[in-house]
Design a protein around this motif. Structure first.
Motif, PDB file in Angstrom:
ATOM      1  N   PHE A 159       0.851  -1.191   0.000  1.00 27.09           N
ATOM      2  CA  PHE A 159       0.000   0.000   0.000  1.00 27.09           C
ATOM      3  C   PHE A 159       0.884   1.238   0.000  1.00 27.09           C
ATOM      4  O   PHE A 159       1.915   1.283   0.677  1.00 27.09           O
ATOM      5  CB  PHE A 159      -0.917   0.035   1.230  1.00 27.09           C
ATOM      6  N   ALA A 160       0.475   2.237  -0.746  1.00 25.09           N
ATOM      7  CA  ALA A 160       1.201   3.518  -0.754  1.00 25.09           C
ATOM      8  C   ALA A 160       0.250   4.633  -1.151  1.00 25.09           C
ATOM      9  O   ALA A 160      -0.733   4.410  -1.874  1.00 25.09           O
ATOM     10  CB  ALA A 160       2.386   3.476  -1.710  1.00 25.09           C
ATOM     11  N   SER A 161       0.535   5.831  -0.673  1.00 23.13           N
ATOM     12  CA  SER A 161      -0.285   6.992  -0.980  1.00 23.13           C
ATOM     13  C   SER A 161       0.618   8.194  -1.240  1.00 23.13           C
ATOM     14  O   SER A 161       1.657   8.362  -0.591  1.00 23.13           O
ATOM     15  CB  SER A 161      -1.241   7.293   0.176  1.00 23.13           C
TER      16      SER A 161
ATOM     17  N   GLU B  47       3.929   6.697  -9.035  1.00 23.84           N
ATOM     18  CA  GLU B  47       4.853   6.528  -7.912  1.00 23.84           C
ATOM     19  C   GLU B  47       4.205   5.715  -6.794  1.00 23.84           C
ATOM     20  O   GLU B  47       4.844   4.830  -6.202  1.00 23.84           O
ATOM     21  CB  GLU B  47       5.295   7.883  -7.370  1.00 23.84           C
ATOM     22  N   ALA B  48       2.914   5.987  -6.508  1.00 20.10           N
ATOM     23  CA  ALA B  48       2.214   5.211  -5.484  1.00 20.10           C
ATOM     24  C   ALA B  48       2.144   3.738  -5.889  1.00 20.10           C
ATOM     25  O   ALA B  48       2.358   2.844  -5.058  1.00 20.10           O
ATOM     26  CB  ALA B  48       0.810   5.778  -5.266  1.00 20.10           C
ATOM     27  N   ILE B  49       1.875   3.471  -7.152  1.00 23.34           N
ATOM     28  CA  ILE B  49       1.825   2.087  -7.636  1.00 23.34           C
ATOM     29  C   ILE B  49       3.190   1.419  -7.465  1.00 23.34           C
ATOM     30  O   ILE B  49       3.284   0.287  -6.964  1.00 23.34           O
ATOM     31  CB  ILE B  49       1.388   2.046  -9.110  1.00 23.34           C
ATOM     32  N   GLY B  50       4.245   2.129  -7.858  1.00 24.99           N
ATOM     33  CA  GLY B  50       5.582   1.564  -7.739  1.00 24.99           C
ATOM     34  C   GLY B  50       5.966   1.255  -6.302  1.00 24.99           C
ATOM     35  O   GLY B  50       6.544   0.205  -6.003  1.00 24.99           O
TER      36      GLY B  50
ATOM     37  N   VAL C 266      -6.488   1.103  -7.367  1.00 23.84           N
ATOM     38  CA  VAL C 266      -5.982   2.468  -7.223  1.00 23.84           C
ATOM     39  C   VAL C 266      -7.121   3.448  -6.994  1.00 23.84           C
ATOM     40  O   VAL C 266      -8.271   3.187  -7.343  1.00 23.84           O
ATOM     41  CB  VAL C 266      -5.173   2.902  -8.475  1.00 23.84           C
ATOM     42  N   GLY C 267      -6.784   4.583  -6.407  1.00 21.65           N
ATOM     43  CA  GLY C 267      -7.751   5.648  -6.177  1.00 21.65           C
ATOM     44  C   GLY C 267      -7.120   7.001  -6.431  1.00 21.65           C
ATOM     45  O   GLY C 267      -5.912   7.190  -6.254  1.00 21.65           O
TER      46      GLY C 267
ATOM     47  N   GLY D  59      -7.890  17.211  -4.374  1.00 21.20           N
ATOM     48  CA  GLY D  59      -6.833  17.600  -3.452  1.00 21.20           C
ATOM     49  C   GLY D  59      -5.500  17.007  -3.864  1.00 21.20           C
ATOM     50  O   GLY D  59      -4.464  17.337  -3.296  1.00 21.20           O
ATOM     51  N   GLY D  60      -5.527  16.109  -4.856  1.00 17.13           N
ATOM     52  CA  GLY D  60      -4.289  15.526  -5.373  1.00 17.13           C
ATOM     53  C   GLY D  60      -3.922  14.187  -4.774  1.00 17.13           C
ATOM     54  O   GLY D  60      -2.809  13.700  -4.978  1.00 17.13           O
ATOM     55  N   PHE D  61      -4.833  13.564  -4.013  1.00 13.87           N
ATOM     56  CA  PHE D  61      -4.519  12.288  -3.367  1.00 13.87           C
ATOM     57  C   PHE D  61      -4.466  11.155  -4.391  1.00 13.87           C
ATOM     58  O   PHE D  61      -5.344  11.035  -5.241  1.00 13.87           O
ATOM     59  CB  PHE D  61      -5.570  11.966  -2.303  1.00 13.87           C
ATOM     60  N   GLN D  62      -3.436  10.320  -4.285  1.00  9.52           N
ATOM     61  CA  GLN D  62      -3.261   9.173  -5.169  1.00  9.52           C
ATOM     62  C   GLN D  62      -2.849   7.980  -4.311  1.00  9.52           C
ATOM     63  O   GLN D  62      -1.840   8.042  -3.614  1.00  9.52           O
ATOM     64  CB  GLN D  62      -2.167   9.453  -6.208  1.00  9.52           C
ATOM     65  N   SER D  63      -3.626   6.907  -4.362  1.00  6.77           N
ATOM     66  CA  SER D  63      -3.335   5.744  -3.526  1.00  6.77           C
ATOM     67  C   SER D  63      -3.369   4.468  -4.359  1.00  6.77           C
ATOM     68  O   SER D  63      -4.088   4.381  -5.358  1.00  6.77           O
ATOM     69  CB  SER D  63      -4.344   5.634  -2.373  1.00  6.77           C
TER      70      SER D  63
END
Length: 410
Positions: A257-259, A278-281, A392-393, A397-401
């Motif tokens: 998991f990354a955000s 980048e979150a995916i990586g 992914v989400g 606000g620019g959130f990427q998870s």
């Protein structure tokens, strides 16, 4: 896990709708939508009393809190976990929500302001539980009280990534030793006049009001905005070895998991998809998996032009050539966009894809956008060996998870 979704209440009904490619989007029935630009939504036919809540609980809780509590009860029952034998200080709760008790707050404001006619509202007409509507933390507190959780309890509110982030946060609490078991998920019930007005103002929602069943069209060239929805999905999480020891039925393991935040624009997205990539990586690195290990991508797929293109670019950037070989789909085409809840509903869909080796489709995808040139599984579900799923989400606000889920090793 426990699921409450448009088109069907319960996990089985949810999965049946997705596999059949049915849409649950319709003209709004909760109130008169005629003054609004967008008049369609994905509503749940939810009766809280039939769902097991008492009249007092219904009076006390906003609709979104009701959804969270009912979904959590289904998840706890499904887990077959004996909570009586668990130290309550080792049991925690995280619930995600984007807009909290919007429905209850708007309803109560209309009452105390006499439908907006009073500048100085009259508190004597307010429900005594109005404070619970004001603070979103009441959602997590209700679930905690219901199951005797005395460990870490919190609400995660990061817009449309809340459902992913709440589950990711719960995993972190278990890994660091702060909790042994977590009840984690998300709920939102945003279908209200104020929410419609907010999204009308920025033209984020579709105005395809004459054809609500086909209004949500992720990755299609004719898409023109998302369809608002509501829902809840909640999971019981515990360490893998603990679950094995008690002989639990294990749906999947959360292995990464990354955000990230793009710090760029409240609603805008860079076209290169760098932050999502980048979150995916990072999620794949935490899972110790190569991009080629991904068998299916459960996309954010909101149905706005910039989001779908941003995601497509992110998948290519993060997965390289494998992005062209892995199936991708958006369940928002069928159940709409329930804001903070959708990330948890998408986790549920990802887990069920692993369990059944079936990729749910992207409904209403007839004319693919040339700039969205990946395999978006149009119209019909696909039988597909699915052990590792990337969900992914992307949020205002620019959130990427990003979350990586994997079937339990045999």
């Amino acid at each position: 896990m426990g699921v409450l979704s448009p088109g069907g209440q319960g996990t089985k009904e949810f999965w049946s709708l997705l596999c059949e490619g049915r849409t649950a989007t319709r003209t709004i029935s909760f109130f008169d939508p005629s003054p609004f630009r967008s008049q369609v939504a994905a509503e749940i036919d939810f009766d809280p009393l039939l769902a097991g809540l008492t009249a007092r609980e219904v009076r006390r809780m906003d609709r979104a809190a009701q959804l969270a509590v009912v979904a959590a009860r289904e998840a706890v029952a499904d887990s077959e976990l004996s909570f009586d034998e668990l130290d309550p200080s080792r049991l925690g709760v995280t619930i995600g929500t984007a807009v909290g008790a919007t429905t209850g707050l708007e309803r109560e404001y209309r009452v105390v302001s006499d439908d907006g006619r009073l500048h100085q509202v009259d508190h004597r007409y307010a429900t005594p539980h109005l404070y619970d509507y004001l603070v979103p933390s009441s959602f997590a507190a209700e679930v905690a009280w219901d199951h005797g959780a005395e460990g870490p309890v919190a609400v995660v509110s990061t817009g449309c990534t809340s459902g992913l982030d709440a589950v990711g946060h719960a995993c972190g609490l278990i890994r660091e030793g702060s909790a042994e078991v977590m009840i984690a998920g998300a709920a939102d019930a945003p279908i209200s006049p104020i929410t419609l007005a907010c999204f009308d103002a920025i033209k984020a929602t579709t105005n395809r009001n004459d054809d609500p069943a086909h209004a949500s069209r992720p990755f299609d060239a004719t898409r023109n905005g998302f369809v608002l929805g509501e829902g809840a999905a909640v999971f019981v999480l515990e360490p893998l070895e603990r679950a094995r020891r008690r002989g639990a039925r294990i749906y999947a393991e959360i292995v990464g998991f990354a955000s990230r935040c793009n710090a760029f624009h409240m609603t805008g997205l860079r076209p290169d998809g760098a932050e999502m990539a980048e979150a995916i990586g990072l999620a794949l690195r935490e899972a110790r998996l190569r991009p080629t290990a991904v068998d299916y991508i459960n996309a954010h797929g909101s149905g706005t032009k910039q989001n779908d293109r941003h995601e497509t670019a992110a998948f290519k950037r993060a997965l390289g050539d494998h992005a062209y070989r892995v199936p991708v789909s958006s369940i928002k085409s069928m159940i709409g966009h329930s804001l903070g809840a959708i990330g948890s509903l998408e986790i549920a869909a990802s887990v069920l894809a692993i369990q059944n080796d079936v990729v749910p489709p992207t409904a209403n995808l007839h004319s693919p956008d040339p700039q969205c040139d990946l395999d978006y599984v149009p119209l019909s579900a696909r039988e597909w060996p699915t052990r590792t799923v990337l969900s992914v989400g992307s949020g205002f606000g620019g959130f990427q998870s990003a979350m990586v889920l994997r079937g339990e090793p045999s």
